[in-house]
Design a protein around this motif. Structure first.
Motif, PDB file in Angstrom:
ATOM      1  N   UNK A   1      33.234  49.975  52.608  1.00  0.00           N
ATOM      2  CA  UNK A   1      32.470  49.413  51.742  1.00  0.00           C
ATOM      3  C   UNK A   1      32.437  51.467  51.173  1.00  0.00           C
ATOM      4  N   UNK A   2      32.820  52.115  52.551  1.00  0.00           N
ATOM      5  CA  UNK A   2      33.434  53.871  52.505  1.00  0.00           C
ATOM      6  C   UNK A   2      33.983  53.881  51.223  1.00  0.00           C
ATOM      7  N   UNK A   3      34.960  53.278  51.306  1.00  0.00           N
ATOM      8  CA  UNK A   3      36.165  53.386  50.801  1.00  0.00           C
ATOM      9  C   UNK A   3      35.779  53.083  49.313  1.00  0.00           C
ATOM     10  N   UNK A   4      35.517  51.866  48.991  1.00  0.00           N
ATOM     11  CA  UNK A   4      34.999  51.348  47.993  1.00  0.00           C
ATOM     12  C   UNK A   4      33.852  52.716  47.323  1.00  0.00           C
ATOM     13  N   UNK A   5      32.836  53.462  47.813  1.00  0.00           N
ATOM     14  CA  UNK A   5      32.403  54.432  47.651  1.00  0.00           C
ATOM     15  C   UNK A   5      32.980  55.749  47.365  1.00  0.00           C
ATOM     16  N   UNK A   6      34.080  55.929  47.846  1.00  0.00           N
ATOM     17  CA  UNK A   6      34.938  56.761  47.287  1.00  0.00           C
ATOM     18  C   UNK A   6      35.852  56.673  46.440  1.00  0.00           C
ATOM     19  N   UNK A   7      36.515  55.660  46.283  1.00  0.00           N
ATOM     20  CA  UNK A   7      37.310  55.890  44.911  1.00  0.00           C
ATOM     21  C   UNK A   7      36.564  55.838  43.454  1.00  0.00           C
ATOM     22  N   UNK A   8      34.716  54.644  43.737  1.00  0.00           N
ATOM     23  CA  UNK A   8      34.358  55.227  42.705  1.00  0.00           C
ATOM     24  C   UNK A   8      33.633  56.339  42.430  1.00  0.00           C
ATOM     25  N   UNK A   9      34.225  57.265  43.207  1.00  0.00           N
ATOM     26  CA  UNK A   9      33.564  58.825  42.569  1.00  0.00           C
ATOM     27  C   UNK A   9      34.899  59.398  42.424  1.00  0.00           C
TER      28      UNK A   9
ATOM     29  N   UNK B   1      37.881  51.282  37.123  1.00  0.00           N
ATOM     30  CA  UNK B   1      36.973  51.508  38.544  1.00  0.00           C
ATOM     31  C   UNK B   1      36.494  50.220  38.968  1.00  0.00           C
ATOM     32  N   UNK B   2      36.467  49.009  38.422  1.00  0.00           N
ATOM     33  CA  UNK B   2      35.906  48.029  38.135  1.00  0.00           C
ATOM     34  C   UNK B   2      37.058  47.371  38.950  1.00  0.00           C
ATOM     35  N   UNK B   3      38.477  47.600  38.365  1.00  0.00           N
ATOM     36  CA  UNK B   3      39.694  46.877  38.824  1.00  0.00           C
ATOM     37  C   UNK B   3      40.087  47.341  40.347  1.00  0.00           C
ATOM     38  N   UNK B   4      39.415  48.676  40.512  1.00  0.00           N
ATOM     39  CA  UNK B   4      40.138  49.088  42.250  1.00  0.00           C
ATOM     40  C   UNK B   4      39.209  48.440  42.987  1.00  0.00           C
ATOM     41  N   UNK B   5      37.203  49.236  42.330  1.00  0.00           N
ATOM     42  CA  UNK B   5      36.692  48.478  43.742  1.00  0.00           C
ATOM     43  C   UNK B   5      35.931  47.477  43.547  1.00  0.00           C
TER      44      UNK B   5
ATOM     45  N   UNK C   1      37.895  56.879  37.174  1.00  0.00           N
ATOM     46  CA  UNK C   1      36.871  56.678  36.494  1.00  0.00           C
ATOM     47  C   UNK C   1      36.094  55.528  36.320  1.00  0.00           C
ATOM     48  N   UNK C   2      35.280  55.976  35.539  1.00  0.00           N
ATOM     49  CA  UNK C   2      34.033  53.883  36.172  1.00  0.00           C
ATOM     50  C   UNK C   2      34.772  53.619  34.194  1.00  0.00           C
ATOM     51  N   UNK C   3      34.096  52.029  33.868  1.00  0.00           N
ATOM     52  CA  UNK C   3      34.210  51.303  33.354  1.00  0.00           C
ATOM     53  C   UNK C   3      35.563  50.298  33.934  1.00  0.00           C
ATOM     54  N   UNK C   4      36.409  50.332  33.660  1.00  0.00           N
ATOM     55  CA  UNK C   4      37.817  48.525  33.867  1.00  0.00           C
ATOM     56  C   UNK C   4      38.714  49.659  34.704  1.00  0.00           C
TER      57      UNK C   4
END
Lengths: 686, 93
Positions: free
Chosen positions: A323-331, A339-343, A334-337
């Motif tokens: 969950x930390x990793x996805x928070x970090x990745x979200x930062x 980010x959605x794919x990565x997170x 870039x938002x949108x597709x």
């Protein structure tokens, strides 16, 4: 340039082959798979006195007449692979039966050296072996070894080199007595007429196997120019032998071979005292008629607690990490597709793979200990009577119980079953043992619709699963695997203290298989699930876009998953389900607990954004499409439909595509039929 | 008499194995040859399967297989239980 020696390590199961293999090769080993079967192929190297040994660790076998996949592989490797030397590992505490295989190797005409392994324990038991006398009586070099401490390994390699370098024709072979020898010579003489055949297969050995009516030997002679004549002569020989000995020829041969061994053992082995061994003392408790079962249940309980309670901690650390990793990745992303794919796609998928890892490690630590100590075979002894009723083998019990925890682990654990028929049946019914990931779904639904007594509703589902498992096993045994039940002839090996190295090896091996086979599939599946729940995006029609985007449930409805749900609706309507339930079930293939979060997405907006499960429960209750009957049928549906992708992936790697498709079709059809019956009956009653 | 007729601790000497091909050969491979001696160690909870000691090692077989191994009963292993044997069914051999 070093001279290469190809050596096969062979021997009875539980003779300590692997400890000898490890002692010789050290860390220089690799594991592969024999083509088409899930039997490990272990290969190692060792440089010794200017020779390069390539060592193959073969599966254990009791005889060259093969009964199981393991034994077939060992036999074929030795007969077709033609190693330069066979290192036969014998359990010195059980020398007569171990020599039975050893002498068959000698008959094959391949050079043999024999390791009298576990000699330390044999000596403690008062068994005195005169290896010089044994060597001179049987014409094979015998060396005392203790694989666990590395004793006698160099001497073993020296002997192997000596045998390979001398290349001597065998001085001696089992003498079967005049009646049998006459027939063996007659059949052998015919086989020898074809030089190509007799250079590939020892004529004497082939003749003996033909008299033993070994199907494999009859296949071998198909290519012999005189095969018809040989079959005729062999048939006559068999008839004469059976007349003379008054029993089947294959049994007469075995008895003569054992008789020869008994003679040699009488000369070279003394049993000084008849001590009650530690194994016998332990068995008087562990296999006690009345204590055996409670002790086993306790051990099973302990394994469960260790795996699923102790495992909770590392699993939760991993979840925090991801969950930390996805928070970090979200930062970062870039938002949108993207980010959605990565997170939501990749990190969630990889996290899903890793979250099982602590469970796999702990579980296989426990299983390896139970197997290496020799207790696993005893669990089959304790449980066989009960499981035999349902056409199962005693050893099916452990994997089935593990199925309540995690089907992936359970399917992998089914490898302890030696007969492929038993293994397939066990694996096919494991999905009905309701796994831990399905529990959150039951808890949610039972909490929402059976709030007076959610426990009973959940229990009913679990029991239905057990009934279906038993019922399916009976059907499979009757229809798919007709014929007599697998005989239950199983050695109860002496208890041994497992080596740390051996245990570590097993655990690492299982973990690696898990990553290799399940890991990649789970990752791909998570991305697939992400794709079908994210695409296509609702169209940008004017000012509505922002509002539509905000409402994830509408986006989900618009996505492929939503369309699948809608498309499925006519099929699942007779079960009382609407499209939302269809979508929740489909996303459950990534992992069953995802069904809960999908329901969350589908209902959260309607219920408002406050609270977690309670709001979801209320939302489900408020939905007119839901009622207690539908909820119960939905629970049954989740129980019976095909398991998650990870389980499907290990089913495929353990028993192949054919059975995977069978499993999919069977569970899918059964789920529909049972849910249909229950729902329609429910409507009728209500 | 077959192994299935014996009780815990009964010693036997194998006469012959009369079972269908594959399983019969397997039992002989595992050491149940004419003349081999062993004893019944115990049976599991419901009397099946049996644990047999033969050629110095332990093997587990079902009662259905034990019924195909003809043996001669040659006494009892645990001397102190001899008194109890009056209450057992059947006679030796």
């Amino acid at each position: 340039m070093n001279k290469i020696i190809r050596a096969a390590i062979a021997g009875n199961p539980n003779s300590g082959k692997t400890t000898i293999f490890n002692a010789i090769t050290g860390a220089h080993q690799k594991v592969g798979n024999y083509a088409g079967v899930t039997v490990d192929k272990k290969e190692g190297r060792r440089l010794y006195k200017g020779y390069e040994f390539i060592i193959y660790d073969l599966p254990g076998t009791y005889s060259l007449t093969a009964y199981s996949v393991d034994e077939m592989i060992a036999r074929d490797f030795i007969i077709e692979g033609k190693p330069d030397v066979i290192i036969d590992v014998l359990d010195s505490t059980n020398i007569e039966r171990n020599l039975y295989l050893c002498l068959q190797f000698q008959e094959l005409g391949v050079p043999v050296v024999a390791a009298l392994n576990i000699i330390d324990q044999a000596e403690k038991m008062g068994i005195r072996i005169d290896e010089k006398a044994l060597s001179s009586v049987l014409g094979i070099s015998f060396l005392k070894t203790a694989g666990a401490s590395g004793k006698g390994i160099d001497e073993l390699l020296d002997a192997a080199i000596a045998v390979v370098e001398r290349k001597e024709k065998l001085q001696r072979c089992v003498s079967y007595g005049p009646e049998l020898e006459r027939e063996i010579t007659a059949v052998g003489a015919l086989l020898e007429r074809d030089p190509a055949f007799s250079s590939a297969y020892s004529p004497r050995w082939t003749a003996i196997k033909l008299i033993e009516k070994d199907a494999h030997a009859y296949q071998l002679i198909e290519n012999h120019p005189l095969s018809a004549g040989i079959k005729l002569i062999a048939g006559e020989s068999i008839r004469r032998i059976e007349n003379h000995f008054g029993r089947d020829a294959e049994i007469a041969v075995s008895e003569q071979r054992y008789g020869y061994i008994h003679g040699a053992v009488t000369e070279a082995v003394r049993r000084e005292i008849d001590v009650r061994t530690a194994t016998e003392r332990a068995d008087s408790i562990l296999l006690n008629r009345y204590l055996g079962l409670p002790v086993f249940v306790f051990i099973l309980w302990a394994v469960f607690q260790a795996t699923f309670k102790l495992g909770e901690y590392p699993v939760s650390w991993l979840e925090i990490f991801f969950s930390r990793l996805s928070a970090f990745a979200s930062g970062v992303v870039p938002a949108g597709l993207p980010r959605s794919l990565v997170v939501d796609g990749i990190i969630a998928g990889v996290g899903g793979v890793f979250s099982f890892v602590p469970l796999v490690i702990i579980l296989f630590l426990c299983i390896s200990i139970l197997e290496d100590t020799g207790y696993m075979a005893r669990t089959a002894f304790i449980m066989d009577r009960f499981l035999h009723i349902f056409g199962l083998h005693g050893q099916s019990f452990m994997p089935m119980m593990l199925g309540f925890g995690c089907s992936v682990a359970a399917v992998m654990a089914a490898r302890t079953l030696k007969s492929s028929r038993d293994r397939i049946i066990t694996i096919l019914i494991i999905p009905f043992m309701s796994c831990g990931a399905k529990l959150p779904v039951y808890v949610l639904l039972a909490g929402a619709f059976f709030y007076h007594n959610p426990g009973n509703a959940v229990l009913a589902v679990y029991l239905t699963g057990v009934v279906l498992a038993v019922f399916s096993s009976l059907i499979f045994r009757r229809i798919l695997f007709r014929g007599e039940a697998t005989p239950f002839v199983m050695e109860l090996p002496p208890y041994r203290i497992p080596t740390i190295r051996g245990i570590a090896w097993h655990v690492w091996d299982k973990l690696w298989q898990y990553f290799k086979r399940a890991g990649t599939v789970i990752l791909l599946a998570s991305i697939l699930i992400w794709t079908i729940t994210s695409f296509p995006k609702p169209a940008h029609n004017g000012g509505d876009t922002a509002r539509i985007r905000a409402k994830t449930e509408q986006a989900l409805e618009y996505s492929i998953a939503g369309r699948i749900g809608k498309f499925m609706e006519p099929v699942i309507k007779p079960l009382g389900f609407d499209w939302k339930i269809g979508v929740a079930a489909v996303t459950g293939f990534a992992a069953k607990e995802i069904t809960v979060s999908t329901l969350g997405i589908l209902y959260k907006a309607e219920a408002g954004e406050n609270g977690e499960n309670e709001s979801l429960r209320r939302a489900l209750r408020d939905d007119p499409a839901f009622n207690p009957l539908v909820a119960f049928v939905f629970m049954l549906f989740i129980l019976i439909i095909p398991p998650c992708f990870a389980t499907l992936a290990v089913i495929r790697s353990e028993i192949g595509w054919k059975w995977l498709f069978f499993s999919l079709a069977y569970t899918g059809a059964l789920a529909w039929l049972i849910c249909f019956a229950v729902y329609q009956a429910g409507i009728f009653v209500v | 008499m077959t192994i299935a007729d014996l009780g815990d601790g009964d010693n036997f000497r194998v006469k012959r194995v009369s079972l269908p091909k594959e399983i019969g050969k397997r039992l002989v491979d595992m050491g149940f040859t004419g003349g081999a001696e062993g004893y019944v160690v115990r049976s599991a909870l419901l009397g099946d399967p049996l644990q047999i000691k033969i050629r110095g090692y332990d093997i587990s077989i079902r009662k259905s297989e034990a019924a195909g191994i003809e043996v001669a009963h040659i006494g009892h292993r645990y001397r102190r239980r001899r008194g109890m044997r009056m209450f057992r069914k059947g006679t030796d051999e």
